[in-house]
Design a protein around this motif. Sequence first.
Motif: not given
Ligand SMILES: [Zn+2]
Length: 283
Positions: A8-10, A79-81, A115-117
């Motif tokens: 859930f992110e823009d 913040k998607h780090d 985790a992001p990515f």
């Molecule tokens: Zn993401």
Amino acid sequence: MNAFTIDFEDWYQGVELPYSDWPKYEKRVEIGFYKIFEMLNQKNIKATWFTLGWVAQNYPHLIKELHNAGHELASHGYKHDLAYKLTPEMFKEDVSKTKKIIEDLTGQPLVAYRAPFFSITSNNLWALEILSETGYQIDCSVSPIKTWRYGISKCPDKIFELTDAKITLFPISPFYAFTKRWAIGGAYFRLLPYGLTKRGIEKRISQKQYTMFYIHPWEYDEHHPIINIDRKTKFTHYTNLSKTVHNTRQLLNDFTFDTVSNVVANYKQNHVVEQFTIKVLQG
Ligand SMILES: [Zn+2]
């Protein structure tokens, strides 16, 4: 049983752009959010939403809507780090802060993290220990498919426990096509014909393995701005966005889905869960 998950992110958060630039991009997260939220609700399917702490802070009404509709809230970091670009101290701060922001909105304990990515790799396995120390019970950050950005190719492609890190892993679910492994979800869900995803899930069901499906709200927003980024990212981010809604409708007709927590609990009731130590993910 299969897990339906949304990161859930823009749209501008799903590409690597500096946090300091975020204010200048058009805010569109609600467009994709409502498309997928309504499709899931029509089918009475509960999903797990791996939410950025930043999104929860800026759209608290969406978190409340999800919670009231019975969906599971989970953490996607603040913040998607990329997790492997943080120090252990920074990572601990990031996952603790995000957990608290979301728990304060729902009043419910939050137990799952992605985790992001998919940025938990062999280089930062310490992150799994920090997750369990900070109260997380399930991690969905590891992909058994190695790409230029992430992946641990020897990661078991099933639900398993790490006895030393004290955490359950539910990795990305791969399938085979054209002599390669692909993931069930994300860009592959748009780039490849839907029939391949379908056959991939059917194969896993025949092997009594549960599937982890993942997608993003911006994949349901085909008119979000096109910006100049590197070619590889541009291709995976923007290609075939117009297919996501149609493919999702088929997917929701063909299979049953539930939250990560429910799928893991069900798996543990019906299977002997394999246990490993963190070494299984090294090198
Ligand atoms: Zn993401």
